[in-house]
Motif scaffolding. Structure first.
Motif, PDB file in Angstrom:
ATOM      1  N   THR A 135      -7.777   8.318   2.990  1.00  0.00           N
ATOM      2  CA  THR A 135      -6.690   7.359   2.796  1.00  0.00           C
ATOM      3  C   THR A 135      -6.650   6.336   3.929  1.00  0.00           C
ATOM      4  O   THR A 135      -6.493   5.133   3.698  1.00  0.00           O
ATOM      5  CB  THR A 135      -5.340   8.091   2.703  1.00  0.00           C
ATOM      6  OG1 THR A 135      -5.370   9.017   1.608  1.00  0.00           O
ATOM      7  CG2 THR A 135      -4.196   7.114   2.505  1.00  0.00           C
ATOM      8  N   ALA A 136      -6.795   6.822   5.147  1.00  0.00           N
ATOM      9  CA  ALA A 136      -6.782   5.919   6.303  1.00  0.00           C
ATOM     10  C   ALA A 136      -7.953   4.940   6.254  1.00  0.00           C
ATOM     11  O   ALA A 136      -7.802   3.752   6.580  1.00  0.00           O
ATOM     12  CB  ALA A 136      -6.828   6.733   7.590  1.00  0.00           C
ATOM     13  N   ALA A 137      -9.125   5.428   5.823  1.00  0.00           N
ATOM     14  CA  ALA A 137     -10.298   4.552   5.732  1.00  0.00           C
ATOM     15  C   ALA A 137     -10.094   3.476   4.685  1.00  0.00           C
ATOM     16  O   ALA A 137     -10.441   2.301   4.906  1.00  0.00           O
ATOM     17  CB  ALA A 137     -11.538   5.383   5.400  1.00  0.00           C
ATOM     18  N   PHE A 138      -9.515   3.837   3.541  1.00  0.00           N
ATOM     19  CA  PHE A 138      -9.296   2.849   2.493  1.00  0.00           C
ATOM     20  C   PHE A 138      -8.251   1.828   2.930  1.00  0.00           C
ATOM     21  O   PHE A 138      -8.389   0.630   2.644  1.00  0.00           O
ATOM     22  CB  PHE A 138      -8.866   3.530   1.194  1.00  0.00           C
ATOM     23  CG  PHE A 138      -8.906   2.612   0.000  1.00  0.00           C
ATOM     24  CD1 PHE A 138     -10.097   2.349  -0.647  1.00  0.00           C
ATOM     25  CD2 PHE A 138      -7.748   2.004  -0.471  1.00  0.00           C
ATOM     26  CE1 PHE A 138     -10.148   1.497  -1.747  1.00  0.00           C
ATOM     27  CE2 PHE A 138      -7.783   1.146  -1.560  1.00  0.00           C
ATOM     28  CZ  PHE A 138      -8.988   0.895  -2.197  1.00  0.00           C
ATOM     29  N   GLU A 139      -7.228   2.271   3.625  1.00  0.00           N
ATOM     30  CA  GLU A 139      -6.198   1.342   4.117  1.00  0.00           C
ATOM     31  C   GLU A 139      -6.804   0.331   5.087  1.00  0.00           C
ATOM     32  O   GLU A 139      -6.554  -0.874   4.977  1.00  0.00           O
ATOM     33  CB  GLU A 139      -5.087   2.124   4.807  1.00  0.00           C
ATOM     34  CG  GLU A 139      -3.998   1.245   5.407  1.00  0.00           C
ATOM     35  CD  GLU A 139      -3.057   2.041   6.291  1.00  0.00           C
ATOM     36  OE1 GLU A 139      -2.746   1.545   7.393  1.00  0.00           O
ATOM     37  OE2 GLU A 139      -2.653   3.148   5.893  1.00  0.00           O
ATOM     38  N   PHE A 159       0.880  -1.170   0.000  1.00  0.00           N
ATOM     39  CA  PHE A 159       0.000   0.000   0.000  1.00  0.00           C
ATOM     40  C   PHE A 159       0.915   1.215   0.000  1.00  0.00           C
ATOM     41  O   PHE A 159       1.597   1.491   0.986  1.00  0.00           O
ATOM     42  CB  PHE A 159      -0.877  -0.025   1.254  1.00  0.00           C
ATOM     43  CG  PHE A 159      -1.955   1.025   1.308  1.00  0.00           C
ATOM     44  CD1 PHE A 159      -3.232   0.747   0.863  1.00  0.00           C
ATOM     45  CD2 PHE A 159      -1.688   2.287   1.823  1.00  0.00           C
ATOM     46  CE1 PHE A 159      -4.240   1.697   0.926  1.00  0.00           C
ATOM     47  CE2 PHE A 159      -2.678   3.247   1.892  1.00  0.00           C
ATOM     48  CZ  PHE A 159      -3.959   2.948   1.447  1.00  0.00           C
ATOM     49  N   ILE A 160       0.951   1.950  -1.113  1.00  0.00           N
ATOM     50  CA  ILE A 160       1.964   2.980  -1.325  1.00  0.00           C
ATOM     51  C   ILE A 160       1.315   4.354  -1.441  1.00  0.00           C
ATOM     52  O   ILE A 160       0.327   4.533  -2.161  1.00  0.00           O
ATOM     53  CB  ILE A 160       2.773   2.682  -2.603  1.00  0.00           C
ATOM     54  CG1 ILE A 160       3.496   1.339  -2.464  1.00  0.00           C
ATOM     55  CG2 ILE A 160       3.772   3.796  -2.888  1.00  0.00           C
ATOM     56  CD1 ILE A 160       4.102   0.842  -3.761  1.00  0.00           C
ATOM     57  N   THR A 161       1.868   5.326  -0.731  1.00  0.00           N
ATOM     58  CA  THR A 161       1.425   6.714  -0.818  1.00  0.00           C
ATOM     59  C   THR A 161       2.635   7.622  -0.971  1.00  0.00           C
ATOM     60  O   THR A 161       3.777   7.198  -0.770  1.00  0.00           O
ATOM     61  CB  THR A 161       0.624   7.131   0.429  1.00  0.00           C
ATOM     62  OG1 THR A 161       1.425   6.900   1.595  1.00  0.00           O
ATOM     63  CG2 THR A 161      -0.667   6.330   0.534  1.00  0.00           C
ATOM     64  N   ARG A 162       2.382   8.868  -1.318  1.00  0.00           N
ATOM     65  CA  ARG A 162       3.479   9.803  -1.532  1.00  0.00           C
ATOM     66  C   ARG A 162       4.200  10.114  -0.227  1.00  0.00           C
ATOM     67  O   ARG A 162       3.624  10.017   0.861  1.00  0.00           O
ATOM     68  CB  ARG A 162       2.983  11.093  -2.192  1.00  0.00           C
ATOM     69  CG  ARG A 162       1.944  11.857  -1.415  1.00  0.00           C
ATOM     70  CD  ARG A 162       1.531  13.130  -2.149  1.00  0.00           C
ATOM     71  NE  ARG A 162       0.868  12.859  -3.397  1.00  0.00           N
ATOM     72  CZ  ARG A 162      -0.475  12.744  -3.543  1.00  0.00           C
ATOM     73  NH1 ARG A 162      -1.260  12.851  -2.490  1.00  0.00           N
ATOM     74  NH2 ARG A 162      -0.999  12.517  -4.722  1.00  0.00           N
TER      75      ARG A 162
END
Length: 297
Positions: free
Chosen positions: A279-283, A267-270
């Protein structure tokens, strides 16, 4: 600020992309333009600056001393612009852009997104299905889900699950396969773009890829898997690809044993990503869905 006013942003994007990716072709693919257009943009920037940034070689463009000095600042600037745009886009709406491989999107992710929408009706997902390894630091992509060795410098990467492989085939073919050695009697479906070797699964059973029959060859893993469903042979699949079809009885896994390729899902973010609520909810949702289907890493 005189030079910044003179040099077009598209030109700076072209310079940054070529410097980061190492080739005109890769930069053109990321920017969605032709190779010639990227080359022209770089030439225009160099003309406006009155200095060259790259050395021209038969194999491509290599940053010269000035380019090596300038490129880190360009990369940082593009990353800041991406963050600014992401914040602006999310101010009046909550849309996450998720970059995934097409096979992962088609065979596993899209069938579960309704669960996410049910739990988070205010968050919209835009799935960008591509095999290109998108850099979220230099794009509007919020999240990348990728398979690889990881971690990647300059990116925030959370390990999700190991990639584990095992043979699958139609139930009719599986009925005649009693032990791993029987695989030698079945046509083997091969993925021309595969990044792992059949021997990962074969070796523990005292077998080798040289023992296998010839069979259909496809350039896409989804096509290989569909060929297995259609009864054309046996294919070395992995869990996100085969899970739902196994549950539905479309394919069978005739042998025990699932072995890691050494790669994992990430799970990659900038790098400079502020961890938004979306973003936290999707993770959290993705990890929970994977836990329901697979053994988590």
């Amino acid at each position: 600020m005189k030079n910044l006013n003179l040099v077009p942003l598209n030109g700076l994007r072209a310079v940054e992309a070529v410097g980061r990716l190492g080739s005109l072709k890769a930069a053109a693919g990321e920017l969605g333009v032709t190779i010639g257009a990227v080359s022209q943009q770089i030439q225009k920037v160099e003309q406006l600056l009155g200095a060259t940034l790259f050395l021209r070689h038969p194999k491509g463009l290599v940053p010269n001393a000035l380019g090596e000095m300038v490129l880190p600042h360009l990369a940082a600037g593009m990353a800041e612009l991406s963050v600014a745009l992401a914040k602006a886009a999310g101010f009046h709406g909550s849309t996450l852009v998720v970059s995934v491989a097409p096979v992962f999107a088609a065979k596993w992710l899209v069938w579960r997104l309704k669960n996410f929408y049910d739990a988070h009706p205010s968050i919209r997902i835009r799935v960008d299905a591509t095999t290109t390894l998108v850099d979220p630091n230099a794009s509007d992509v919020d999240i990348c889900i990728r398979v690889g060795d990881g971690p990647w410098p300059g990116l925030n990467a959370l390990r999700l699950i190991d990639q584990r492989i095992f043979p699958v085939c139609s139930p009719a073919i599986a009925a005649n396969l009693k032990r791993p050695q029987d695989i030698r009697a079945v046509p083997v479906i091969r993925d021309a773009g595969s990044r792992f070797d059949w021997n990962i699964w074969l070796t523990p059973f005292g077998l080798s890829a040289t023992d296998l029959q010839e069979g259909p060859v496809f350039s896409d893993a989804s096509l290989c898997f569909d060929a297995a469903v259609a009864g054309q042979g046996i294919f070395m699949a992995w869990e996100t690809l085969a899970h739902d079809a196994l549950a539905a009885g479309q394919v069978a896994a005739p042998f025990e044993g699932r072995f890691s390729t050494g790669a994992a899902y990430w799970f990659i973010t900038r790098t400079q990503s502020f961890k938004t609520r979306e973003t936290a909810a999707f993770e959290r949702w993705l990890r929970a869905e994977m836990a329901l289907s697979f053994e988590m890493a």
